[in-house]
Design a protein around this motif. Structure first.
Motif, PDB file in Angstrom:
ATOM      1  N   VAL A 182       0.856  -0.901   0.193  1.00  0.00           N
ATOM      2  CA  VAL A 182       0.327   0.096   0.188  1.00  0.00           C
ATOM      3  C   VAL A 182       0.887   0.808   0.465  1.00  0.00           C
ATOM      4  CG1 VAL A 182      -1.706   1.657   1.311  1.00  0.00           C
ATOM      5  CG2 VAL A 182      -1.720  -0.932   1.152  1.00  0.00           C
ATOM      6  N   THR A 183       0.954   2.204  -0.816  1.00  0.00           N
ATOM      7  CA  THR A 183       1.243   3.284  -0.739  1.00  0.00           C
ATOM      8  C   THR A 183       0.304   4.545  -0.386  1.00  0.00           C
ATOM      9  OG1 THR A 183       2.922   2.468  -2.700  1.00  0.00           O
ATOM     10  CG2 THR A 183       2.862   5.131  -2.669  1.00  0.00           C
ATOM     11  N   ARG A 184       0.945   5.055   0.365  1.00  0.00           N
ATOM     12  CA  ARG A 184       0.020   6.702   0.579  1.00  0.00           C
ATOM     13  C   ARG A 184       1.365   7.938   0.619  1.00  0.00           C
ATOM     14  NH1 ARG A 184      -0.449   2.815   4.753  1.00  0.00           N
ATOM     15  NH2 ARG A 184      -2.927   2.241   4.977  1.00  0.00           N
ATOM     16  N   ALA A 185       0.881   8.362  -0.442  1.00  0.00           N
ATOM     17  CA  ALA A 185       1.741   9.412  -1.096  1.00  0.00           C
ATOM     18  C   ALA A 185       1.617  10.853  -0.714  1.00  0.00           C
ATOM     19  CB  ALA A 185       2.272   9.417  -2.211  1.00  0.00           C
ATOM     20  N   GLY A 186       0.368  10.898   0.455  1.00  0.00           N
ATOM     21  CA  GLY A 186      -0.218  12.218   0.451  1.00  0.00           C
ATOM     22  C   GLY A 186      -1.644  12.415   0.645  1.00  0.00           C
ATOM     23  N   LEU A 187      -2.322  13.383   0.464  1.00  0.00           N
ATOM     24  CA  LEU A 187      -4.209  13.214   0.745  1.00  0.00           C
ATOM     25  C   LEU A 187      -5.196  12.737  -0.487  1.00  0.00           C
ATOM     26  CD1 LEU A 187      -3.795  16.366   2.949  1.00  0.00           C
ATOM     27  CD2 LEU A 187      -3.773  13.462   3.987  1.00  0.00           C
ATOM     28  N   THR A 188      -5.992  12.721  -0.530  1.00  0.00           N
ATOM     29  CA  THR A 188      -6.982  12.382  -1.568  1.00  0.00           C
ATOM     30  C   THR A 188      -6.593  12.864  -2.333  1.00  0.00           C
ATOM     31  OG1 THR A 188      -7.805  10.913  -0.265  1.00  0.00           O
ATOM     32  CG2 THR A 188      -8.808  10.855  -2.230  1.00  0.00           C
ATOM     33  N   SER A 189      -5.555  13.463  -3.431  1.00  0.00           N
ATOM     34  CA  SER A 189      -5.703  13.928  -4.908  1.00  0.00           C
ATOM     35  C   SER A 189      -4.754  13.259  -6.114  1.00  0.00           C
ATOM     36  CB  SER A 189      -5.163  15.726  -4.085  1.00  0.00           C
ATOM     37  OG  SER A 189      -3.930  14.971  -4.138  1.00  0.00           O
ATOM     38  N   TYR A 190      -5.624  13.957  -7.388  1.00  0.00           N
ATOM     39  CA  TYR A 190      -4.459  13.722  -8.367  1.00  0.00           C
ATOM     40  C   TYR A 190      -3.301  14.033  -7.768  1.00  0.00           C
ATOM     41  CZ  TYR A 190      -3.245  14.216 -13.138  1.00  0.00           C
ATOM     42  OH  TYR A 190      -2.567  14.856 -14.267  1.00  0.00           O
ATOM     43  N   ASP A 191      -2.733  14.694  -7.624  1.00  0.00           N
ATOM     44  CA  ASP A 191      -1.832  14.900  -7.119  1.00  0.00           C
ATOM     45  C   ASP A 191      -0.417  14.030  -6.807  1.00  0.00           C
ATOM     46  OD1 ASP A 191      -1.867  17.246  -8.400  1.00  0.00           O
ATOM     47  OD2 ASP A 191      -0.960  19.093  -6.553  1.00  0.00           O
ATOM     48  N   THR A 192      -0.717  13.154  -5.493  1.00  0.00           N
ATOM     49  CA  THR A 192      -0.739  12.123  -4.965  1.00  0.00           C
ATOM     50  C   THR A 192      -1.005  10.808  -5.513  1.00  0.00           C
ATOM     51  OG1 THR A 192      -1.515  13.239  -2.884  1.00  0.00           O
ATOM     52  CG2 THR A 192      -1.591  10.165  -3.019  1.00  0.00           C
ATOM     53  N   GLY A 193      -2.017  10.408  -6.564  1.00  0.00           N
ATOM     54  CA  GLY A 193      -2.154   9.777  -7.684  1.00  0.00           C
ATOM     55  C   GLY A 193      -0.675   9.753  -8.149  1.00  0.00           C
ATOM     56  N   VAL A 194      -0.742  11.282  -9.035  1.00  0.00           N
ATOM     57  CA  VAL A 194       0.866  11.181  -9.573  1.00  0.00           C
ATOM     58  C   VAL A 194       2.406  11.170  -8.426  1.00  0.00           C
ATOM     59  CG1 VAL A 194       2.447  13.230 -10.395  1.00  0.00           C
ATOM     60  CG2 VAL A 194       0.057  13.275 -11.070  1.00  0.00           C
ATOM     61  N   GLU A 195       2.514  11.139  -7.983  1.00  0.00           N
ATOM     62  CA  GLU A 195       3.378  11.092  -6.920  1.00  0.00           C
ATOM     63  C   GLU A 195       3.859   9.412  -6.497  1.00  0.00           C
ATOM     64  OE1 GLU A 195       7.388  11.446  -4.995  1.00  0.00           O
ATOM     65  OE2 GLU A 195       5.767  12.502  -6.191  1.00  0.00           O
ATOM     66  N   SER A 196       2.334   8.853  -6.199  1.00  0.00           N
ATOM     67  CA  SER A 196       2.008   7.385  -6.535  1.00  0.00           C
ATOM     68  C   SER A 196       2.900   6.377  -7.140  1.00  0.00           C
ATOM     69  CB  SER A 196       0.966   7.125  -5.960  1.00  0.00           C
ATOM     70  OG  SER A 196       0.935   7.508  -4.717  1.00  0.00           O
ATOM     71  N   ALA A 197       2.313   6.734  -8.915  1.00  0.00           N
ATOM     72  CA  ALA A 197       3.012   6.583  -9.620  1.00  0.00           C
ATOM     73  C   ALA A 197       4.390   6.612 -10.001  1.00  0.00           C
ATOM     74  CB  ALA A 197       2.885   7.275 -10.945  1.00  0.00           C
ATOM     75  N   ARG A 198       5.115   7.995  -9.568  1.00  0.00           N
ATOM     76  CA  ARG A 198       6.666   7.945  -9.673  1.00  0.00           C
ATOM     77  C   ARG A 198       7.399   7.314  -8.608  1.00  0.00           C
ATOM     78  NH1 ARG A 198       7.939  12.170 -12.405  1.00  0.00           N
ATOM     79  NH2 ARG A 198       6.574  13.937 -12.531  1.00  0.00           N
ATOM     80  N   LEU A 199       6.599   7.174  -7.858  1.00  0.00           N
ATOM     81  CA  LEU A 199       7.360   6.716  -6.285  1.00  0.00           C
ATOM     82  C   LEU A 199       7.691   4.366  -6.912  1.00  0.00           C
ATOM     83  CD1 LEU A 199       5.750   7.773  -2.697  1.00  0.00           C
ATOM     84  CD2 LEU A 199       8.093   7.113  -3.671  1.00  0.00           C
ATOM     85  N   LEU A 200       6.244   4.229  -7.498  1.00  0.00           N
ATOM     86  CA  LEU A 200       6.002   2.854  -7.381  1.00  0.00           C
ATOM     87  C   LEU A 200       6.763   1.858  -8.726  1.00  0.00           C
ATOM     88  CD1 LEU A 200       2.296   1.870  -6.447  1.00  0.00           C
ATOM     89  CD2 LEU A 200       4.597   1.299  -5.471  1.00  0.00           C
ATOM     90  N   LEU A 201       6.049   3.217  -9.842  1.00  0.00           N
ATOM     91  CA  LEU A 201       7.084   3.023 -11.422  1.00  0.00           C
ATOM     92  C   LEU A 201       8.581   3.435 -11.501  1.00  0.00           C
ATOM     93  CD1 LEU A 201       3.812   4.059 -13.436  1.00  0.00           C
ATOM     94  CD2 LEU A 201       4.118   1.459 -12.464  1.00  0.00           C
ATOM     95  N   GLY A 202       9.072   3.270 -11.120  1.00  0.00           N
ATOM     96  CA  GLY A 202      10.424   3.488 -11.018  1.00  0.00           C
ATOM     97  C   GLY A 202      11.090   3.338  -9.715  1.00  0.00           C
ATOM     98  N   ARG A 203      10.478   1.903  -9.692  1.00  0.00           N
ATOM     99  CA  ARG A 203      10.824   1.105  -8.614  1.00  0.00           C
ATOM    100  C   ARG A 203      11.578  -0.856  -9.695  1.00  0.00           C
ATOM    101  NH1 ARG A 203       6.547  -1.251  -4.395  1.00  0.00           N
ATOM    102  NH2 ARG A 203       7.348   0.562  -2.716  1.00  0.00           N
ATOM    103  N   ALA A 204      12.479  -1.564  -9.479  1.00  0.00           N
ATOM    104  CA  ALA A 204      13.250  -2.384 -10.538  1.00  0.00           C
ATOM    105  C   ALA A 204      12.038  -3.058 -10.871  1.00  0.00           C
ATOM    106  CB  ALA A 204      14.662  -3.140  -9.793  1.00  0.00           C
ATOM    107  N   GLU A 205      11.264  -3.835 -10.390  1.00  0.00           N
ATOM    108  CA  GLU A 205      10.079  -3.862 -10.739  1.00  0.00           C
ATOM    109  C   GLU A 205       8.651  -3.917 -10.314  1.00  0.00           C
ATOM    110  OE1 GLU A 205      10.261  -8.208  -8.675  1.00  0.00           O
ATOM    111  OE2 GLU A 205      12.069  -9.065 -10.043  1.00  0.00           O
ATOM    112  N   PRO A 206       8.276  -2.907 -11.197  1.00  0.00           N
ATOM    113  CA  PRO A 206       6.979  -1.891 -11.250  1.00  0.00           C
ATOM    114  C   PRO A 206       5.936  -3.179 -10.811  1.00  0.00           C
ATOM    115  CG  PRO A 206       7.728  -1.960 -12.951  1.00  0.00           C
ATOM    116  CD  PRO A 206       9.630  -2.732 -12.292  1.00  0.00           C
ATOM    117  N   PRO A 207       4.707  -2.876  -9.998  1.00  0.00           N
ATOM    118  CA  PRO A 207       3.234  -3.605 -10.215  1.00  0.00           C
ATOM    119  C   PRO A 207       2.866  -3.058 -11.470  1.00  0.00           C
ATOM    120  CG  PRO A 207       2.443  -1.553  -9.411  1.00  0.00           C
ATOM    121  CD  PRO A 207       4.764  -1.415  -9.235  1.00  0.00           C
ATOM    122  N   ASP A 208       2.437  -4.832 -11.939  1.00  0.00           N
ATOM    123  CA  ASP A 208       1.558  -4.186 -13.709  1.00  0.00           C
ATOM    124  C   ASP A 208       0.130  -4.094 -13.628  1.00  0.00           C
ATOM    125  OD1 ASP A 208       1.340  -6.812 -12.275  1.00  0.00           O
ATOM    126  OD2 ASP A 208       1.961  -8.340 -14.220  1.00  0.00           O
TER     127      ASP A 208
END
Length: 344
Positions: free
Chosen positions: A227-253
């Motif tokens: 579970v990733t919680r990068a901020g409050l419930t907003s579009y920008d938090t979705g953006v930051e969550s994608a940066r955190l998850l998709l930048g990993r060596a094994e990102p989610p599909d």
């Protein structure tokens, strides 16, 4: 004791408010007759009633319904306590609820809060000051002691997707846990092997229920998740969550976002920053079915909260005499283009 016909809401030629006494003087009747005419309490002869209404029209007088609560009569005021009222789902819900309440002769009084316990409790105190006959808490969770104070003062309290242990509080909930479990099943059916849940630091009961339903289903299926919680419930938090998850060596599909706003931010970042094809490379599911989820540029697979039914149930609960009921509503999956139909 305050009179529902006084203080007044019209203005005289002198620039001051027209009083019930002014109407009585113009009509040549007693002030109590004016009060009975506008409050409906007690009988008034047809002839006297006609004179009073004519005098009121000539003077521009209107009874002050806010004063009804001071006499012990129902004020017809229903306070809606909400945060983030500019967000698509919340604004759509408030629009539907106010329409339903108005159709039943109620006056909707919206109090905009920050959503935390302190601000929600302050809003609930305001509802007591205005002698509201009911308060509907759409955001945050007020203190139990304050809820008990409202109930002791004869005010109905309805919590929408909130938690409270008070026995006479009404509760209306949507089954977020079931939706979270179904989201995992949809991602699994699409062939997703690395899944994640994107949530919010708000950690409200409704968001946590969606998270927990997803987590329980993933555990039962033997699928690792986070579970990733990068901020409050907003579009920008979705953006930051994608940066955190998709930048990993094994990102989610496969990703379940507990609101559509989070999902839309996640989708835009996945496409335009990480160049992922949706749904070929990445499947995304949201929750709420806000209007933007239906836009062709998103085509978001999501779960639809039944806003119209929620609003209808809120109005029905508010005007009913019973208290302490709990109702659970189902959410419906809406399949669009952000999830593969078959395993890759």
């Amino acid at each position: 004791m305050a009179d529902p016909a006084d203080p007044p809401s019209g203005k005289s030629e002198r620039g001051t408010f027209v009083s019930a006494g002014d109407v009585a003087e113009r009509a040549g009747v007693s002030r109590s007759a004016v009060s009975r005419t506008f409050s409906g309490a007690g009988s008034v002869s047809p002839g006297t009633r006609r004179k009073i209404l004519q005098a009121a029209e000539e003077l521009g007088y209107h009874a002050n319904h806010l004063a009804r609560g001071l006499t012990g009569e129902p004020s017809n005021i229903v306070c809606l306590i909400a945060a983030d009222i500019g967000q698509p789902f919340q604004s759509g819900l408030i629009e539907q609820v106010t329409r339903q309440l108005q159709a039943h002769g109620k006056v909707a009084f919206v109090i905009n809060t920050a959503g935390d316990e302190e601000s929600v409790s302050h809003a609930l105190r305001q509802s007591l000051h205005y002698r509201a006959e009911a308060s509907v808490v759409l955001s945050g969770t007020p203190s139990s002691r304050l809820v008990e104070t409202c109930l002791a003062n004869g005010q109905r309290v309805l919590l929408v997707n909130r938690d409270d242990d008070a026995p006479d509080v009404d509760r209306l909930q949507v089954d977020g846990a079931r939706a979270g479990a179904e989201a995992l099943a949809l991602l699994k059916r699409a062939g997703c092997r690395r899944v994640a849940c994107v949530s919010s630091l708000a950690r409200t009961p409704s968001l946590l229920a969606r998270e927990e339903g997803f987590a329980a289903a993933a555990k039962q299926a033997g699928i690792a998740h986070g579970v990733t919680r990068a901020g409050l419930t907003s579009y920008d938090t979705g953006v930051e969550s994608a940066r955190l998850l998709l930048g990993r060596a094994e990102p989610p599909d496969g990703v379940f976002c507990v609101t559509d706003l989070l999902a839309l931010g996640f989708m835009d970042t996945a496409r335009h920053v990480f160049h992922r094809d949706i749904p070929r490379d990445l499947c995304i599911i949201g929750f709420d079915d806000i209007p933007q989820a239906r836009w062709a540029s998103y085509g978001l697979t999501t779960f639809r909260q039944p806003i119209e039914e929620i609003a209808e149930r809120i109005a029905a609960i508010v005007i009913s005499g019973a208290a302490g009921r709990t109702e659970m509503l189902e959410v419906l999956p809406v399949w669009r283009n952000s999830v593969r139909m078959e395993q890759a």
